[in-house]
Write an enzyme that holds these catalytic residues in place. Sequence first.
Site, PDB file in Angstrom:
ATOM      1  N   SER A 250       0.812  -1.197   0.000  1.00 45.81           N
ATOM      2  CA  SER A 250       0.000   0.000   0.000  1.00 45.81           C
ATOM      3  C   SER A 250       0.859   1.266   0.000  1.00 45.81           C
ATOM      4  CB  SER A 250      -0.951  -0.071   1.195  1.00 45.81           C
ATOM      5  OG  SER A 250      -2.093   0.660   0.937  1.00 45.81           O
ATOM      6  N   LYS A 254       4.174   2.153  -2.454  1.00 41.37           N
ATOM      7  CA  LYS A 254       4.500   3.380  -3.204  1.00 41.37           C
ATOM      8  C   LYS A 254       5.954   3.760  -2.876  1.00 41.37           C
ATOM      9  CE  LYS A 254      -0.121   5.081  -1.737  1.00 41.37           C
ATOM     10  NZ  LYS A 254      -1.093   4.428  -2.523  1.00 41.37           N
ATOM     11  N   TRP A 341      -9.895   0.229  -4.782  1.00 37.11           N
ATOM     12  CA  TRP A 341      -9.331   1.544  -4.441  1.00 37.11           C
ATOM     13  C   TRP A 341      -7.926   1.675  -5.043  1.00 37.11           C
ATOM     14  CZ3 TRP A 341     -10.985   6.050  -2.900  1.00 37.11           C
ATOM     15  CH2 TRP A 341     -10.187   6.926  -2.158  1.00 37.11           C
ATOM     16  N   HIS A 392      -7.567  -5.851   0.571  1.00 39.37           N
ATOM     17  CA  HIS A 392      -6.344  -5.068   0.729  1.00 39.37           C
ATOM     18  C   HIS A 392      -5.463  -5.608   1.864  1.00 39.37           C
ATOM     19  CE1 HIS A 392      -4.120  -1.442  -0.140  1.00 39.37           C
ATOM     20  NE2 HIS A 392      -4.136  -1.064   1.118  1.00 39.37           N
TER      21      HIS A 392
HETATM   22  C1  GCU Z   1      -5.202   4.772   2.087  1.00 38.87           C
HETATM   23  C2  GCU Z   1      -4.662   5.541   0.915  1.00 38.87           C
HETATM   24  C3  GCU Z   1      -3.911   4.636  -0.050  1.00 38.87           C
HETATM   25  C4  GCU Z   1      -2.896   3.823   0.697  1.00 38.87           C
HETATM   26  C5  GCU Z   1      -3.547   3.102   1.856  1.00 38.87           C
HETATM   27  C6  GCU Z   1      -2.559   2.316   2.730  1.00 38.87           C
HETATM   28  O1  GCU Z   1      -6.238   3.926   1.662  1.00 38.87           O
HETATM   29  O2  GCU Z   1      -5.713   6.194   0.259  1.00 38.87           O
HETATM   30  O3  GCU Z   1      -3.269   5.401  -1.032  1.00 38.87           O
HETATM   31  O4  GCU Z   1      -2.292   2.927  -0.181  1.00 38.87           O
HETATM   32  O5  GCU Z   1      -4.185   4.037   2.684  1.00 38.87           O
HETATM   33  O6  GCU Z   1      -1.413   2.699   2.848  1.00 38.87           O
HETATM   34  O7  GCU Z   1      -3.005   1.328   3.333  1.00 38.87           O
END
Ligand code: GCU
Length: 413
Positions: A250, A254, A341, A392
């Site tokens: 997540s 990134k 998402w 997720h």
């Molecule tokens: C939120 C955010 C995402 C990210 C996520 C996470 O949902 O919007 O961009 O990837 O948190 O880090 O779990």
Amino acid sequence: MHLKLIMALLCFGYCSPAMAREAKEYDKDVQYDESRLPAYDLPPLLVTSSGHPVRTPEDWMRVRRPEILSLFANLIYGKVPEPATPIKVSYELAQEDRGFMGGKATRKDIKIHLENAKGRLSMHFLVFVPNEAQKPVPAFFKHSFNNTQSNDFDASTSRPGFLKNGWPLGQLLDRGYGFCAVYQQDLVGHNEVEFQNSIHKLFYPEGQSFPKAHEWGVLSACAWGASRAMDYLETDSDIDHTRIAIMGHSKMGKATLWTAAQDERFALAISAQSGCAGAALWRRKSGETLKKMVTRFPYWLCRNAWKFVEQEDDLPIDQHMLLACIAPRPVYVHSATEDTWADGRGEYLSAYHASEVYRLLGKKGLTSMELPEVGEPIIESQVGYHIREGGHSIEPWDWNRFIDFADFHLQAK
Ligand code: GCU
């Protein structure tokens, strides 16, 4: 309750019914319907900004890749400036346990101290090394949400082979890997908005107290920290620093991609459901968009990124170009069917389009624009991918695929 707070709590798994209702509100205008997504053209990978075709691996490595990295630094994640005065780095072995997990591993708690005239910060870096294996060992390196100082890292008694926080340490050790982790908040807050006590303070020249529009946001600070941990690994003879698989889930996925794109010492990268500002293409505007991201997490990216809210087509880059900057090193992208998402299809397409550069560099990439079947991983290509049923998270099945990918590409090296 304040929306940002709600979303932050949701991110960490806490959700009351009232919060869920408000989050739905936030989610209201998100587009998931494939047939209603905008048409788009991606910026070309293999044409330089002055219009010259990129024909050879040298053209890519010497001209186009640096050009693209500079665009990502200045427009998306933010550039790390020169520090105010040189930073003194020191390593402290704060603790060593040679009998971890019933003697299977040695656990080292390393403190990486960073200091200059402006202040001092420390990162806590966890390193686990299999006791039986021949050293140095290849290792997984996790950009982690878990505080590396908590006792979540004790071996779990209820699930043998797992740490309390769910990491499959036993399995990694059995398959010959070490495991390391950095904590995302040692150098900068999760949703930092002040930048007064973060690592940034060591970098401000006289008179500056906030990052400039093109300077590093939260994800860039995490990436910088991972590179400092890699500096340490270069000094640790138990770990083969030329065979490190960096990974993260997540937000940390990134950070993983941005770290690996810049720092060629990481041999392989795994993006687990990194989504928006990770593997997913900006221009699809499916699931989380740039606007959504900068509303909830204004400084994960640099302030220049704000200028492209609802203007994604003006960006001279898209996220396939970030993946391409990792080439020729292997990259693996993981999505899940219910994790809309993060836009699984956008993540796949990014990997597919980045494959053009892998092929230019003589490596295998993805050859079809169609996603593979759910649960069927692509391992034997420098650009790997899987999508599985579910939401997720990183499940044991995902971990197994990551290790298969690392086995295929790192063990054979
Ligand atoms: C939120 C955010 C995402 C990210 C996520 C996470 O949902 O919007 O961009 O990837 O948190 O880090 O779990």
